[in-house]
Design a protein around this motif. Sequence first.
Motif, PDB file in Angstrom:
ATOM      1  N   CYS A 110       0.849  -1.191   0.000  1.00 43.35           N
ATOM      2  CA  CYS A 110       0.000   0.000   0.000  1.00 43.35           C
ATOM      3  C   CYS A 110       0.885   1.241   0.000  1.00 43.35           C
ATOM      4  O   CYS A 110       1.759   1.376   0.843  1.00 43.35           O
ATOM      5  CB  CYS A 110      -0.897  -0.018   1.239  1.00 43.35           C
TER       6      CYS A 110
ATOM      7  N   CYS B 255      -6.687  -0.956   0.492  1.00 40.63           N
ATOM      8  CA  CYS B 255      -5.752  -1.505   1.475  1.00 40.63           C
ATOM      9  C   CYS B 255      -6.530  -2.088   2.656  1.00 40.63           C
ATOM     10  O   CYS B 255      -7.380  -1.400   3.231  1.00 40.63           O
ATOM     11  CB  CYS B 255      -4.810  -0.408   1.957  1.00 40.63           C
TER      12      CYS B 255
ATOM     13  N   ASN C 227       0.035   4.172   0.705  1.00 41.54           N
ATOM     14  CA  ASN C 227      -0.383   5.087   1.768  1.00 41.54           C
ATOM     15  C   ASN C 227       0.238   4.731   3.117  1.00 41.54           C
ATOM     16  O   ASN C 227       0.922   5.541   3.725  1.00 41.54           O
ATOM     17  CB  ASN C 227      -1.908   5.095   1.849  1.00 41.54           C
ATOM     18  N   CYS C 228       0.019   3.485   3.568  1.00 42.23           N
ATOM     19  CA  CYS C 228       0.527   3.109   4.900  1.00 42.23           C
ATOM     20  C   CYS C 228       1.764   2.216   4.817  1.00 42.23           C
ATOM     21  O   CYS C 228       2.411   1.967   5.827  1.00 42.23           O
ATOM     22  CB  CYS C 228      -0.564   2.443   5.724  1.00 42.23           C
TER      23      CYS C 228
ATOM     24  N   TYR D 279      -5.431  -2.585   5.494  1.00 48.28           N
ATOM     25  CA  TYR D 279      -4.949  -1.991   6.750  1.00 48.28           C
ATOM     26  C   TYR D 279      -5.502  -0.594   6.965  1.00 48.28           C
ATOM     27  O   TYR D 279      -6.062  -0.305   8.006  1.00 48.28           O
ATOM     28  CB  TYR D 279      -3.413  -1.967   6.768  1.00 48.28           C
ATOM     29  N   CYS D 280      -5.308   0.292   5.948  1.00 47.69           N
ATOM     30  CA  CYS D 280      -5.735   1.678   6.164  1.00 47.69           C
ATOM     31  C   CYS D 280      -7.039   1.990   5.427  1.00 47.69           C
ATOM     32  O   CYS D 280      -7.640   3.043   5.648  1.00 47.69           O
ATOM     33  CB  CYS D 280      -4.632   2.652   5.738  1.00 47.69           C
TER      34      CYS D 280
END
Length: 209
Positions: free
Chosen positions: A161, A189, A163-164, A191-192
Amino acid sequence: MDQVKIGKFIAECRKEKGFTQAALAEKLGITDRAVSKWENGKSLPDASIMLELCKLLEIDVNELLTGEHVTMENYKNKAEANLLEMSAKVEQKDKLLLKVEKIMIAVAIPFYAAMIIIGAYVCKGGNIPLGIALIVMAVALVAVLACIGLRIEHDAGYYECPNCGERYVPTMKAVVMAPHMGTSRKMVCPYCGKKGYHKKVISKNKGEN
Ligand SMILES: [Zn+2]
């Protein structure tokens, strides 16, 4: 198994315990000649008395067979080394799979184009059933290769990802449905929760490829 190393280790442990070869032999109900043969690396203790021998020397069978004291720290290090070796093997296999996929695509595209063009010419030339058969075959071939390719892309390695930075294995459905650019896929994602182009990576460890 290193018989000589094991022999030296037996001798060392025996001396630590303050036994003579004869004393150890007597406790085990064998001849001191047998003990001497182990210690010279000429033979290994019989499986039937191995446990008894280990008990007398206060070592475990693993240590006896390795020919050295294995500390808890060593156990951990050995286990970690084995794990690393295993994951390196998986990464190698994944890299190879992705390479195979690239070659497959490189070969399939001109082949596909050629079959379509030939099919079109054959149709134009009057043999419409043969022409259509060629085109259908080309499309079917590409569909099969696309399935194999998607499977490889899903199975090999991870997606990262942007982003994270988390790396994960998406569901097969997410891979199939996602628009892609090269080997990057637009996915959500886990996760985020942000949507973006997630890069294909081989290793689970951040900062590696
Ligand atoms: Zn994320």
